[in-house]
Design an enzyme around this catalytic site. Structure first.
Site, PDB file in Angstrom:
ATOM      1  N   CYS A  90      -6.981  -4.630 -30.636  1.00 18.92           N
ATOM      2  CA  CYS A  90      -5.371  -4.489 -29.685  1.00 18.92           C
ATOM      3  C   CYS A  90      -4.437  -4.395 -30.791  1.00 18.92           C
ATOM      4  O   CYS A  90      -3.196  -4.505 -30.968  1.00 18.92           O
ATOM      5  CB  CYS A  90      -5.429  -5.892 -29.175  1.00 18.92           C
ATOM      6  SG  CYS A  90      -6.295  -6.262 -27.780  1.00 18.92           S
ATOM      7  N   GLN A 146     -13.391 -14.550 -24.201  1.00 14.45           N
ATOM      8  CA  GLN A 146     -14.568 -14.586 -25.223  1.00 14.45           C
ATOM      9  C   GLN A 146     -15.671 -15.490 -24.798  1.00 14.45           C
ATOM     10  O   GLN A 146     -16.649 -15.380 -25.210  1.00 14.45           O
ATOM     11  CB  GLN A 146     -14.163 -14.274 -26.405  1.00 14.45           C
ATOM     12  CG  GLN A 146     -13.336 -13.046 -26.961  1.00 14.45           C
ATOM     13  CD  GLN A 146     -14.035 -11.741 -26.429  1.00 14.45           C
ATOM     14  OE1 GLN A 146     -15.242 -11.648 -26.514  1.00 14.45           O
ATOM     15  NE2 GLN A 146     -13.121 -10.889 -26.713  1.00 14.45           N
TER      16      GLN A 146
END
Length: 761
Positions: free
Chosen positions: A343, A194
């Site tokens: 996820c 990220q």
């Protein structure tokens, strides 16, 4: 649906994945069409392909500040994580001293790919080190004191540059000082997925050994990633085979993915089309979105500090609303957000926010709104407009005080079910007399309930608990302070001024609401003060006949179980008598509305419960004595697990609830079905605010999931009617269809994938 198609998508879930940048997609396609050679081949086509790969690797090194470190192309971040962990633990294993205790450290807010991989390789390699989570503070910053204490005996430490749920970033320089001051040789992996495009990286200037990256988090296709390996760091190939990537990672290289990455690296270096906004611009975008959220939802709480978060992530919660409700609301406005990590879609709580010490409701209600550096001002403006429109829609549902263009209020009539976790609150409204009663009010819902009463201009007659709750404080007090100041009531909220009615030679207390009575029935057992409240027809009761509409049974009977009787105020013998008495009073088919619904079954009746609960069945058929019931109930209560989050379970569930095979339709099948059978009724079960934002004339009726119990009551006279349920994604329609089927509805089906997929065919 026409409204849905007319409203363009605003995608604000970039931390899960990003769309492929058009120029990157074009580069990938061009490579597939014209430069498809294998980089390992020595002919011209292969050499051309190798040039693309080498050029991309060179640019990656520049973007990362890799220096003499290596950049290896992978299938994505997960493979990069495996590569780093396997390499580090294989090397560390050789250095282990017999008899010494070792640990492996990872950040408590780390993506699950890291701790799960650590557990896997720790076991496979038979290292058997103790895997420890590094705590974080309320801002998500790693505990440096913990690291200083634990890292001397650590084989490896894994941390995160930027968190995927909150956008919180770690100070890598400060972290490095703590790590290296206490263990200069420990292997260090930093998840940088990220961070790319959001934080400056000069990896060669650090002692970071491994850093995985993923292409699809920054406008490249899925299936391409890369991992940085510090010069001199130990390396063990995760994939062996043909010797590609200099023998470091075998398998034919993903050349189209590399060509797309090439474009992304150009943008990051300022050599592209300038589609990536500056950090200052991204800060302004976040401020604009945050202001829009505050204006639309004045009680909104942000779950992270903007001062130590990248500007492309906002994580927030709105008191009184679950993450599922807000996601469905935003989805109806064609805004894509998520409830945390994509996820882990089945997780109801955020382990990241739990680790940061946030209250359980904030963790359960968290929404993540994220965008990438290629977002435009126009998209942010549109998102803010739609956020405002979402608030108007909630105003339409009377769930929020909001003004705007959605003026027609959705009028409450009959029974509405509200849930927080596994706990239920029931509101019954009579629109003719403009009166309402609330059963088992939860404190988290107090503001929402007060808003509904005000918006609907309903007079609250009573707010009543079915028993003293062990798992939460009642929300009754807040309601009474606003609406029942003059009313005298007992500790459960049952008014002292009531009507007395006679039924079966017994006297019962009753409260009048429209053409109904609320009948109070003492049903001790779960607690000594437990009562059941029966909503029934007033006229018939006055004639000595009980015709129940709803039976609010508290925790006497739960879906799939009976209320626990191991509290100090419980009495198992009394529960036995209460069960027999209540079943005889209300019958087998009357709808039981418990105060808990742990498995999303909404409502039940004695017949449905007796068919799957042998203990209850034996009580109702007198196959078990009081003494036998006490023994079997004690054994049942031993199965209660109070470690599910922070929620005290009010009943034991020894087996999964039975689920019947449902008729599922895809969009073409449903269309053909409706054309062939005009008698089938199509029911949209989205909430009124979703329906107001996006509806279609295709549906016969809108039955929100919160009002499913009311629909079941109205439809009980005709359980042979064919019903086909539809929602946004198919998940709610499936559980609703299961509930109907369980209660004896004969022909129930649903649209698999919901309307979200029905218009992609």
């Amino acid at each position: 649906m026409s409204d849905q198609q007319a409203l363009s998508q605003i995608y604000l879930d970039a931390n899960a994945t990003t769309p492929v940048l058009p120029k990157a997609a074009k580069a990938a396609l061009s490579t597939m069409e014209t430069m498809f050679g294998n980089p390992s081949s020595s002919h011209i086509s292969g050499l051309q392909a190798k040039q693309v790969m080498d050029e991309t690797r060179s640019k990656a090194g520049e973007v990362l500040g890799a220096g003499n470190g290596q950049v290896i192309f992978t299938s994505g971040a997960t493979e990069g994580i495996q590569t780093g962990i396997l390499s580090a633990l294989c090397a560390a294993r050789k250095k282990m001293q017999p008899g010494k205790n070792y640990s492996i450290l990872y950040g408590a807010t780390e993506h699950k790919a890291v701790p799960e991989s650590l557990k896997h390789w720790n076991q496979v390699l038979e290292i058997n080190a103790t895997i420890k989570a590094i705590p974080v503070d309320e801002k998500g910053t790693l505990d440096y004191d913990f690291i200083a204490k634990e890292v001397p005996n650590a084989l490896m430490i894994c941390t995160m540059a930027v968190n995927n749920e909150t956008g919180v970033y770690q100070d890598l320089n400060a972290l490095e000082m703590v790590i290296r001051a206490n263990n200069a040789d420990v292997y260090w992996l930093v998840d940088c997925v990220q961070a790319l495009g959001k934080r400056g990286l000069e990896l060669a200037k650090t002692s970071i050994d491994y850093a995985p990256f993923s292409g699809h988090k920054l406008y490249a296709p899925k299936g391409i990633g890369f991992v940085y390996i510090r010069q001199g760091a130990p390396f063990t190939p995760f994939i062996a085979g043909g010797g590609q990537e200099g023998g470091l990672r075998s398998g034919t290289e993903n050349l189209p993915g590399l060509a797309a990455l090439n474009v992304i690296f150009d943008e990051l270096q300022g050599n592209g089309d300038g589609v990536f906004a500056s950090e200052g611009k991204l800060q302004l975008f976040r401020s604009q979105l945050a202001l829009a959220l505050k204006n639309a939802f004045p009680t909104v709480l942000f779950n992270h500090d903007f001062a130590n978060s990248v500007p492309t992530t906002l994580n927030f919660a709105i008191p009184g609303f679950s993450s599922k409700e807000i996601m469905d609301l935003f989805d109806a406005a064609n805004i894509r957000v998520s409830s945390g990590s994509a996820c882990s879609s089945k997780v109801t709580r955020s382990f990241v926010l739990d680790a940061m010490g946030l209250p359980a409701w904030q963790s359960e209600s968290a929404i993540r709104m994220s965008f990438g550096p290629a977002v435009t001002q126009q998209q942010i403006d549109q998102a803010c407009d739609r956020i405002h429109h979402c608030a108007q829609a909630l105003g339409h549902s009377c769930l929020l005080n909001a003004t705007g263009s959605i003026d027609d209020k959705s009028q409450l009539q009959g029974l509405v079910q509200f849930k927080m976790g596994g706990s239920c609150t029931w509101l019954y409204a009579d629109p003719l007399t403009k009166t309402a009663v609330i059963i088992d009010p939860l404190p988290e819902l107090s503001k929402r309930l007060l808003t509904i009463l005000q918006c609907q201009q309903l007079q609250l007659i009573a707010a009543i608990d079915t028993h003293g709750h062990a798992d939460h404080q009642s929300g009754r007090v807040a309601l009474a302070q606003q609406h029942l100041v003059q009313q005298h009531a007992d500790h459960l909220g049952w008014p002292t001024e009531v009507t007395r009615v006679e039924l079966n030679n017994q006297q019962f207390e009753a409260i009048s609401i429209g053409d109904k009575y609320l009948l109070r029935v003492a049903t001790p057992g779960h607690t000594d003060d437990s009562i059941t409240i029966v909503l029934c027809e007033k006229e018939q009761l006055q004639l000595g006949e009980l015709v129940p509409n709803y039976v609010f049974c508290g925790d006497l009977v739960l879906m799939g179980s009976l209320g626990r009787t191991n509290f100090s105020s419980s009495n198992t013998k009394q529960m036995y008598q209460s069960l027999k008495m209540l079943a005889q009073l209300v019958g087998q088919q009357s709808l039981l509305c418990p105060s808990h619904d742990y498995h999303n079954e909404f409502v039940t009746n004695f017949k449905a419960e007796a068919s799957r609960n042998s203990l209850l069945n034996d009580v109702l058929t007198s196959e078990v004595s009081v003494e036998q019931f006490v023994k079997r109930k004690q054994d049942l209560d031993k199965n209660i697990n109070d470690d599910i989050g922070e929620e005290i379970m009010c009943g034991a569930f020894t087996s999964a609830c039975n689920k019947k095979q449902l008729q599922e339709y895809n969009a073409p099948e449903l269309k053909a079905k409706l054309q062939a059978n005009s008698q089938a009724k199509l029911i949209d079960i989205r909430e009124p605010h979703e329906y107001a934002l996006n509806h279609s004339q295709e549906f016969d009726v809108n039955v929100p999931l919160t009002r499913l119990t009311d629909f079941i009551c109205q439809q009980q006279h005709d359980k042979s009617q064919e019903l086909i349920l539809v929602c946004r994604s198919g998940s709610r329609s499936q559980v609703a269809a299961q509930a109907l089927s369980r209660l004896g509805f004969e022909h129930v089906g649903h649209l698999k994938g919901g309307y979200a997929l029905s218009h992609t065919n």
